[in-house]
Scaffold this active site. Structure first.
Site, PDB file in Angstrom:
ATOM      1  N   PRO A 167       0.819  -1.217   0.000  1.00 10.65           N
ATOM      2  CA  PRO A 167       0.000   0.000   0.000  1.00 10.65           C
ATOM      3  C   PRO A 167       0.854   1.268   0.000  1.00 10.65           C
ATOM      4  CG  PRO A 167      -0.909  -1.599   1.527  1.00 10.65           C
ATOM      5  CD  PRO A 167       0.416  -2.148   1.066  1.00 10.65           C
ATOM      6  N   CYS A 168       0.464   2.194  -0.871  1.00 14.90           N
ATOM      7  CA  CYS A 168       1.269   3.409  -1.061  1.00 14.90           C
ATOM      8  C   CYS A 168       0.654   4.647  -0.417  1.00 14.90           C
ATOM      9  CB  CYS A 168       1.467   3.669  -2.551  1.00 14.90           C
ATOM     10  SG  CYS A 168      -0.081   4.066  -3.414  1.00 14.90           S
ATOM     11  N   GLN A 169      -0.554   4.519   0.129  1.00 15.92           N
ATOM     12  CA  GLN A 169      -1.284   5.711   0.573  1.00 15.92           C
ATOM     13  C   GLN A 169      -0.494   6.579   1.541  1.00 15.92           C
ATOM     14  OE1 GLN A 169      -2.411   2.573   0.551  1.00 15.92           O
ATOM     15  NE2 GLN A 169      -4.550   2.471  -0.032  1.00 15.92           N
ATOM     16  N   PHE A 227       2.731   6.978   1.637  1.00 17.54           N
ATOM     17  CA  PHE A 227       3.906   7.578   0.995  1.00 17.54           C
ATOM     18  C   PHE A 227       3.478   8.618  -0.035  1.00 17.54           C
ATOM     19  CE2 PHE A 227       5.617   3.107   1.633  1.00 17.54           C
ATOM     20  CZ  PHE A 227       6.361   3.431   2.749  1.00 17.54           C
TER      21      PHE A 227
END
Length: 189
Positions: free
Chosen positions: A81-83, A85
């Site tokens: 999950p990138c949320q 960053f």
């Protein structure tokens, strides 16, 4: 023909398996991809994965998998999950133990340490290698090096590969060093 057994973490609809199958089609005598499982928690994504790839076993939440029970695999893919960053997100980061969605990356350590896949493919947003988050990315690389991997990382933009959008991402290919083999090498296209 060599089989490449693959496990997709944070799989979504299985884009890495789609890419591997495209390579299989383009190089029919090179290898055969065999999915052994995937990790995903979103019901719609799991349904899409099964629609595209058949009844591959979903192991669910990455933090709850008993990796001893998972079949061995050669390639471990992860687009964690990138949320936390992303510039579009809250940028809370992904430090180990922080409890953010992006910190789920560290759960992959258990899989890698237990299964010792030959190859790891990692992808995430470019912000992960920004000044704000680069220490965490470097710590992740050091963790993999401690497990015996050599890492090759590069920022890549989808527009440079025939995709009509400006989408900058960090990719990292990690190759397990094995005794008696030459030093691993990888070159991005």
């Amino acid at each position: 023909m060599r089989e490449i057994r693959i496990f997709e973490a944070f799989a979504g609809y299985g884009s890495q398996l789609l890419a591997m199958r495209r390579l299989e089609r383009d190089f029919p005598d090179a290898f055969k991809t065999v999915p052994v499982g995937f990790s995903e928690i979103e019901p719609a994504a799991i349904k899409a994965y099964h629609a595209l790839h058949g009844e591959v076993r979903s192991y669910g939440d990455i933090s709850k998998i008993n990796w001893v029970e998972v079949p061995d695999f050669d390639l471990f893919t992860m687009s964690s999950p990138c949320q936390d960053f992303s510039q579009a997100g809250l940028q809370r980061g992904g430090e180990e133990g922080s409890g953010t969605r992006s910190s789920l990356l560290w759960e992959c350590s258990r899989a890698i340490e237990t299964k010792r896949p030959r190859y790891i493919l990692f992808e995430n947003v470019a912000a992960l290698v920004s000044r704000k988050f680069i220490k965490g990315f470097n710590k992740w690389q050091e963790r993999l090096e401690g497990f015996g991997y050599k890492n090759f990382a590069q920022l890549m933009n989808a527009k440079d590969y025939g995709c009509p959008q400006n989408r900058l991402r960090i990719f990292m290919v990690s190759i397990l060093r094995t005794e008696g083999d030459p030093e691993p090498a990888y070159h991005f296209p």
